[in-house]
Design a protein around this motif. Structure first.
Motif, PDB file in Angstrom:
ATOM      1  N   PRO A 102       0.834  -1.207   0.000  1.00 18.40           N
ATOM      2  CA  PRO A 102       0.000   0.000   0.000  1.00 18.40           C
ATOM      3  C   PRO A 102       0.867   1.256   0.000  1.00 18.40           C
ATOM      4  O   PRO A 102       1.965   1.256   0.564  1.00 18.40           O
ATOM      5  N   TYR A 107      -5.394   6.541   6.100  1.00 20.88           N
ATOM      6  CA  TYR A 107      -6.434   5.626   5.657  1.00 20.88           C
ATOM      7  C   TYR A 107      -7.625   5.679   6.609  1.00 20.88           C
ATOM      8  O   TYR A 107      -7.482   6.055   7.782  1.00 20.88           O
ATOM      9  N   ARG A 108      -8.780   5.300   6.076  1.00 19.47           N
ATOM     10  CA  ARG A 108      -9.913   4.959   6.934  1.00 19.47           C
ATOM     11  C   ARG A 108      -9.872   3.457   7.138  1.00 19.47           C
ATOM     12  O   ARG A 108      -9.544   2.708   6.218  1.00 19.47           O
ATOM     13  N   CYS A 109     -10.215   3.007   8.337  1.00 14.74           N
ATOM     14  CA  CYS A 109     -10.169   1.573   8.597  1.00 14.74           C
ATOM     15  C   CYS A 109     -11.325   1.182   9.509  1.00 14.74           C
ATOM     16  O   CYS A 109     -11.833   1.987  10.295  1.00 14.74           O
ATOM     17  N   ARG A 134      -3.051   4.571   9.545  1.00 11.73           N
ATOM     18  CA  ARG A 134      -1.949   5.198   8.802  1.00 11.73           C
ATOM     19  C   ARG A 134      -0.958   4.131   8.352  1.00 11.73           C
ATOM     20  O   ARG A 134      -0.683   3.186   9.073  1.00 11.73           O
ATOM     21  N   ARG A 200      -8.380   0.079  -4.557  1.00 13.97           N
ATOM     22  CA  ARG A 200      -7.948   0.951  -3.463  1.00 13.97           C
ATOM     23  C   ARG A 200      -8.511   0.411  -2.146  1.00 13.97           C
ATOM     24  O   ARG A 200      -9.135   1.124  -1.362  1.00 13.97           O
ATOM     25  N   ARG A 201      -8.250  -0.863  -1.923  1.00 16.79           N
ATOM     26  CA  ARG A 201      -8.830  -1.532  -0.756  1.00 16.79           C
ATOM     27  C   ARG A 201      -7.891  -2.632  -0.294  1.00 16.79           C
ATOM     28  O   ARG A 201      -7.441  -3.458  -1.099  1.00 16.79           O
ATOM     29  N   LEU A 220      -8.885  -1.446   5.047  1.00 14.45           N
ATOM     30  CA  LEU A 220      -8.239  -0.149   4.862  1.00 14.45           C
ATOM     31  C   LEU A 220      -8.592   0.405   3.484  1.00 14.45           C
ATOM     32  O   LEU A 220      -8.479  -0.299   2.469  1.00 14.45           O
ATOM     33  N   VAL A 221      -9.000   1.675   3.469  1.00  7.85           N
ATOM     34  CA  VAL A 221      -9.189   2.404   2.212  1.00  7.85           C
ATOM     35  C   VAL A 221      -8.547   3.769   2.405  1.00  7.85           C
ATOM     36  O   VAL A 221      -8.562   4.339   3.488  1.00  7.85           O
ATOM     37  N   PRO A 222      -7.921   4.319   1.357  1.00 13.32           N
ATOM     38  CA  PRO A 222      -7.258   5.622   1.516  1.00 13.32           C
ATOM     39  C   PRO A 222      -8.217   6.676   2.047  1.00 13.32           C
ATOM     40  O   PRO A 222      -9.373   6.763   1.633  1.00 13.32           O
TER      41      PRO A 222
END
Length: 223
Positions: A102, A107-109, A134, A200-201, A220-222
């Motif tokens: 990555p 990131y959002r998680c 992160r 992006r996952r 996790l996604v940006p």
């Protein structure tokens, strides 16, 4: 009129002059940067996670397919919390894609817990909300950290193959500082497998967590 220099003297003068020019050029030219891992830039990643992993985490890693199997069986037959059907490839054991690494950034998680260590009496799954995570580029390689929430895992990512990286990390709870103590507190140690499951996952697969579930997934996604 000065005497002509002999050929040997001329050779000595030319050699000295050439050496002086080479030294001057080296002194004015900065050294080349270290080669990036995989040609993508950033620090050189660590390679030998098997020389660091504890015996307990080595065992968890070797039994991760069993963790997937049991956790999904329990999740599908026992009541749970949240929407399991909308998770798609996140809960597909075969969803990993190449390449895996990555990019560093925010990131959002969210965490999804599958299965229950309490057997049939526990919840089969729990889908939590989104938090902040992160990926950092450090001198030792890529580092993952969950920066908000009451359970905050973090650790270093080791290249394994084109579809997987292995994370050795530890867990911080409540108001504790970020986890950075792998191998020092066995009750907080964890091993995880990072996989890319979309454009992006990504997901971190944590087999046999220390408590509650039989398999934890961190999506996790940006950010």
């Amino acid at each position: 009129m000065s005497r002509l220099l002999r050929p040997t003297a001329l050779s000595f003068v030319a050699t000295s002059l050439l050496a002086s020019l080479v030294l001057a050029a080296c002194a004015s030219t900065p050294p080349p940067p270290p080669p990036p891992p995989g040609g993508t830039g950033g620090p050189v990643a660590l390679r030998d996670w098997r020389g660091i992993v504890t015996a307990g985490d080595r065992d968890r890693y070797s039994r991760r397919e069993a963790a997937w199997s049991l956790a999904l069986q329990q999740a599908r037959r026992q009541p749970g919390s949240g929407d399991l059907t909308g998770l798609g490839d996140l809960i597909d054991p075969r969803a990993a894609r190449a390449p895996v690494a990555p990019p560093p950034g925010d990131y959002r998680c969210r965490t999804v817990k599958l299965g229950s260590q309490g057997g049939e009496e526990g919840l089969g799954f729990v889908v939590y909300g989104w938090f902040a995570c992160r990926i950092e580029a450090t001198p030792n390689g890529l580092k993952f950290s969950k920066v908000t929430g009451s359970q905050r895992p973090g650790g270093l990512l080791f290249p394994e193959n084109d579809r997987q990286m292995v994370m050795l990390g530890s867990l911080a709870l409540a108001e504790e500082p970020p986890a950075n103590s792998y191998g020092q507190r066995p009750d907080r140690d964890l091993i995880a497998v990072l996989e890319r499951i979309g454009d992006r996952r990504w997901r971190l697969v944590i087999p046999w967590p220390q408590a509650e579930s039989n398999l934890d997934l961190i999506e996790l996604v940006p950010g």
